[in-house]
Design an enzyme around this catalytic site. Structure first.
Site, PDB file in Angstrom:
ATOM      1  N   LEU A 125      58.481  91.708  10.177  1.00  0.00           N
ATOM      2  CA  LEU A 125      57.709  90.535   9.774  1.00  0.00           C
ATOM      3  C   LEU A 125      57.708  90.432   8.243  1.00  0.00           C
ATOM      4  O   LEU A 125      57.986  89.388   7.660  1.00  0.00           O
ATOM      5  CB  LEU A 125      56.268  90.693  10.301  1.00  0.00           C
ATOM      6  CG  LEU A 125      55.238  89.639   9.904  1.00  0.00           C
ATOM      7  CD1 LEU A 125      55.484  88.333  10.659  1.00  0.00           C
ATOM      8  CD2 LEU A 125      53.803  90.136  10.214  1.00  0.00           C
ATOM      9  N   GLY A 131      53.939  89.692   2.241  1.00  0.00           N
ATOM     10  CA  GLY A 131      53.322  90.876   2.860  1.00  0.00           C
ATOM     11  C   GLY A 131      52.072  90.476   3.603  1.00  0.00           C
ATOM     12  O   GLY A 131      52.099  90.210   4.809  1.00  0.00           O
ATOM     13  N   GLY A 339      39.988 124.080  -1.812  1.00  0.00           N
ATOM     14  CA  GLY A 339      40.162 124.424  -3.229  1.00  0.00           C
ATOM     15  C   GLY A 339      41.621 124.279  -3.623  1.00  0.00           C
ATOM     16  O   GLY A 339      42.334 123.412  -3.106  1.00  0.00           O
ATOM     17  N   GLU A 363      50.091  97.214   8.592  1.00  0.00           N
ATOM     18  CA  GLU A 363      49.507  96.427   9.695  1.00  0.00           C
ATOM     19  C   GLU A 363      48.239  95.687   9.258  1.00  0.00           C
ATOM     20  O   GLU A 363      47.292  95.526  10.021  1.00  0.00           O
ATOM     21  CB  GLU A 363      49.303  97.288  10.949  1.00  0.00           C
ATOM     22  CG  GLU A 363      50.637  97.899  11.384  1.00  0.00           C
ATOM     23  CD  GLU A 363      50.813  98.096  12.863  1.00  0.00           C
ATOM     24  OE1 GLU A 363      49.997  97.586  13.636  1.00  0.00           O
ATOM     25  OE2 GLU A 363      51.800  98.760  13.227  1.00  0.00           O
TER      26      GLU A 363
HETATM   27  N1  CAA Z   1      45.876  86.204  17.651  1.00  0.00           N
HETATM   28  C1  CAA Z   1      46.465  85.037  18.007  1.00  0.00           C
HETATM   29  N2  CAA Z   1      46.579  83.999  17.154  1.00  0.00           N
HETATM   30  C2  CAA Z   1      46.103  84.159  15.905  1.00  0.00           C
HETATM   31  C3  CAA Z   1      45.470  85.332  15.478  1.00  0.00           C
HETATM   32  C4  CAA Z   1      45.380  86.378  16.415  1.00  0.00           C
HETATM   33  N3  CAA Z   1      44.804  87.550  16.070  1.00  0.00           N
HETATM   34  N4  CAA Z   1      45.090  85.203  14.197  1.00  0.00           N
HETATM   35  C5  CAA Z   1      45.442  83.978  13.814  1.00  0.00           C
HETATM   36  N5  CAA Z   1      46.053  83.340  14.850  1.00  0.00           N
HETATM   37  C6  CAA Z   1      46.541  81.964  14.886  1.00  0.00           C
HETATM   38  C7  CAA Z   1      45.408  80.990  14.603  1.00  0.00           C
HETATM   39  O1  CAA Z   1      44.714  80.655  15.798  1.00  0.00           O
HETATM   40  C8  CAA Z   1      46.145  79.803  14.021  1.00  0.00           C
HETATM   41  O2  CAA Z   1      46.757  79.077  15.055  1.00  0.00           O
HETATM   42  P1  CAA Z   1      46.429  77.505  15.311  1.00  0.00           P
HETATM   43  O3  CAA Z   1      46.746  76.809  14.029  1.00  0.00           O
HETATM   44  O4  CAA Z   1      47.315  77.146  16.430  1.00  0.00           O
HETATM   45  O5  CAA Z   1      44.967  77.455  15.617  1.00  0.00           O
HETATM   46  C9  CAA Z   1      47.276  80.479  13.273  1.00  0.00           C
HETATM   47  O6  CAA Z   1      47.458  81.763  13.822  1.00  0.00           O
HETATM   48  C10 CAA Z   1      47.038  80.575  11.784  1.00  0.00           C
HETATM   49  O7  CAA Z   1      45.823  81.263  11.583  1.00  0.00           O
HETATM   50  P2  CAA Z   1      45.210  81.440  10.146  1.00  0.00           P
HETATM   51  O8  CAA Z   1      45.119  80.096   9.494  1.00  0.00           O
HETATM   52  O9  CAA Z   1      43.981  82.259  10.270  1.00  0.00           O
HETATM   53  O10 CAA Z   1      46.366  82.233   9.410  1.00  0.00           O
HETATM   54  P3  CAA Z   1      46.473  82.680   7.898  1.00  0.00           P
HETATM   55  O11 CAA Z   1      47.771  82.214   7.362  1.00  0.00           O
HETATM   56  O12 CAA Z   1      45.213  82.363   7.148  1.00  0.00           O
HETATM   57  O13 CAA Z   1      46.625  84.271   8.026  1.00  0.00           O
HETATM   58  C11 CAA Z   1      45.926  86.495   8.255  1.00  0.00           C
HETATM   59  C12 CAA Z   1      45.777  85.025   8.696  1.00  0.00           C
HETATM   60  C13 CAA Z   1      44.899  87.231   9.043  1.00  0.00           C
HETATM   61  C14 CAA Z   1      45.704  86.699   6.765  1.00  0.00           C
HETATM   62  C15 CAA Z   1      47.354  86.969   8.641  1.00  0.00           C
HETATM   63  O14 CAA Z   1      48.317  86.337   7.862  1.00  0.00           O
HETATM   64  C16 CAA Z   1      47.514  88.454   8.562  1.00  0.00           C
HETATM   65  O15 CAA Z   1      47.150  89.181   9.476  1.00  0.00           O
HETATM   66  N6  CAA Z   1      48.119  88.982   7.445  1.00  0.00           N
HETATM   67  C17 CAA Z   1      48.460  90.375   7.362  1.00  0.00           C
HETATM   68  C18 CAA Z   1      49.854  90.609   7.840  1.00  0.00           C
HETATM   69  C19 CAA Z   1      50.070  92.025   8.305  1.00  0.00           C
HETATM   70  O16 CAA Z   1      49.210  92.625   8.922  1.00  0.00           O
HETATM   71  N7  CAA Z   1      51.255  92.543   8.044  1.00  0.00           N
HETATM   72  C20 CAA Z   1      51.575  93.836   8.516  1.00  0.00           C
HETATM   73  C21 CAA Z   1      53.043  93.995   8.563  1.00  0.00           C
HETATM   74  S1  CAA Z   1      53.616  94.722  10.015  1.00  0.00           S
HETATM   75  C22 CAA Z   1      53.531  96.371   9.819  1.00  0.00           C
HETATM   76  O17 CAA Z   1      52.969  96.897   8.897  1.00  0.00           O
HETATM   77  C23 CAA Z   1      54.139  97.085  10.948  1.00  0.00           C
HETATM   78  C24 CAA Z   1      54.767  98.384  10.648  1.00  0.00           C
HETATM   79  O18 CAA Z   1      55.986  98.471  10.586  1.00  0.00           O
HETATM   80  C25 CAA Z   1      53.921  99.594  10.555  1.00  0.00           C
END
Ligand code: CAA
Length: 383
Positions: A125, A131, A339, A363
């Protein structure tokens, strides 16, 4: 324990505890130094069903409940956090997403192989400039006949080098914001996909974290996961499960750190008595134990909500935030109790400390978890 575990859940916990401490723990310190991916251990874990816990039985998986799964994951993390993160991304994110959104053909093609650890799952992703804000991703997927053509770079991809299939998100329509993102199943070895820079990390050193590059990488249309535009929802749903997994990793590593500190404090004598007799340390042990147990309960309650098919997004973020912050504190305290010995390789606490550092970052950072939690509480968005 406030959440009543069933007989079967306790059985899983005990069986994996024994396996983890007998098999996984033996080479964990060595792996931390050599950075060798424990491919053989994943085969052994697959024999015990650990690599297919989120895969239904009809696809050779265990079809385990989420509570059993997080208990097992914590036990693996107790011995080796590098092994645990691979198991977590593989199960919580990749197998779970294919099971939830995949077509029958996709499930038949990928799930049995994932459950048997013939292939390991990865999730792409994040990008160099996307990020915390994955909607800003720039990788594109353009439909050309019966194939999608992928172009772009993914960053910090766990198991990107040693994985066998990667869920890759990409823009299929840049005018639609998050609704223009789609998800694809890309098998390792697909022409046009290559592994770039391999990170040299502070911790989780036996788990590879790499750049994945896509240059005119053609994949069959049949490898689209869900429908066009489902990619962001798939990623967010996957991360909800993944975040309980990070809580489980945190609980496992913190428990290991506390157990080591207890062992050391009982043995180590200063001022004529064991240092475990000093109230200063005893109070720290009390605080460690309370915070580990609180994280464990948050982890279990989020997993139990998932099992009841309730919306567990808020609880997953709470568990991830609390547990990942907790393990950073507890592993630091464990070093302090050791320590000077604590910062040497003679004791495992320095590895625990290094491994835990990324838990508040990947994540979803602690800051992103606070954003998710406050959005739920205030029932509106910051923007
Ligand atoms: N489940 C299902 N749908 C979801 C959701 C969830 N938990 N959270 C949001 N959505 C949906 C919303 O319902 C919305 O959909 P609709 O428009 O159809 O209603 C859509 O997604 C957009 O939602 P937001 O406007 O809230 O989205 P946003 O752009 O403001 O972002 C955020 C929200 C929480 C900041 C998100 O971008 C986020 O989680 N960012 C962090 C990313 C992340 O965790 N990256 C980790 C990388 S992966 C990794 O680390 C794996 C590895 O290899 C170890």
């Amino acid at each position: 324990m406030s959440l009543q575990l069933t007989k079967e859940q306790k059985l899983v916990q005990n069986m994996i505890r024994e396996f983890s401490r007998k098999v996984i723990a033996q080479t964990a310190a060595e792996r931390d130094q050599t950075k060798e991916f424990p491919a053989e251990n994943f085969k052994k874990m697959a024999e015990l069903g650990l690599m297919g816990m989120t895969v239904p039985e009809e696809y050779n998986g265990e079809g385990s409940d989420a509570v059993s799964y997080v208990l097992a994951l914590s036990e693996i993390a107790y011995s080796c956090a590098s092994t645990a993160v691979v198991m977590s991304v593989h199960n919580s994110i990749v197998c779970d997403s294919i099971n939830r959104y995949g077509s029958k053909d996709q499930k038949e093609k990928f799930l049995p192989a994932l459950a048997d650890a013939e292939i390991i799952g990865a999730f792409a992703l994040t990008e160099p400039d996307a990020g915390s804000d994955p909607v800003a991703q720039e990788t594109t997927a353009v439909l050309d006949g019966e194939e999608y053509v992928l172009n772009g770079t993914k960053r910090f991809i766990t198991s990107g080098k040693n994985g066998g299939v990667v869920i890759v998100t990409a823009q299929t329509d840049t005018s639609k914001g998050h609704k223009g993102i789609s998800a694809f199943l890309v098998p390792q070895g697909t022409e046009g996909m290559s592994v770039g820079h391999v990170e040299d990390k502070i911790g989780l050193r036996a788990s590879d974290t790499v750049d994945l590059m896509f240059e005119n990488c053609r994949i069959p249309r049949a490898n689209l996961l869900g429908s066009e535009g489902d990619g962001f929802k798939i990623a967010m749903t996957a991360l909800d499960s993944g975040r309980i997994g990070i809580a489980a990793q945190s609980v496992g590593v913190a428990q290991a750190a506390m157990d080591e500190a207890v062992k050391y404090a009982k043995k180590r004598k200063q001022f004529g008595r064991s240092i475990a007799k000093f109230q200063g340390l005893r109070f720290i042990f009390a605080d460690m134990a309370v915070s580990i147990e609180a994280a464990r309960q948050l982890m279990l309650s989020a997993a139990a909500m998932k099992d009841r098919e309730e919306n567990f997004s808020l609880q997953a973020s709470m568990a991830k935030l609390f547990a990942s912050e907790m393990v950073n504190r507890v592993t630091g305290q464990a070093i302090q109790m050791h320590g000077g010995y604590g910062v040497t390789k003679d004791y495992p606490v320095e590895r625990f400390y290094r491994d835990a550092r990324v838990f508040t970052i990947y994540e979803g950072t602690s800051e992103i978890q606070r954003l998710v939690i406050s959005n739920h509480i205030l029932k509106d968005k910051r923007k």
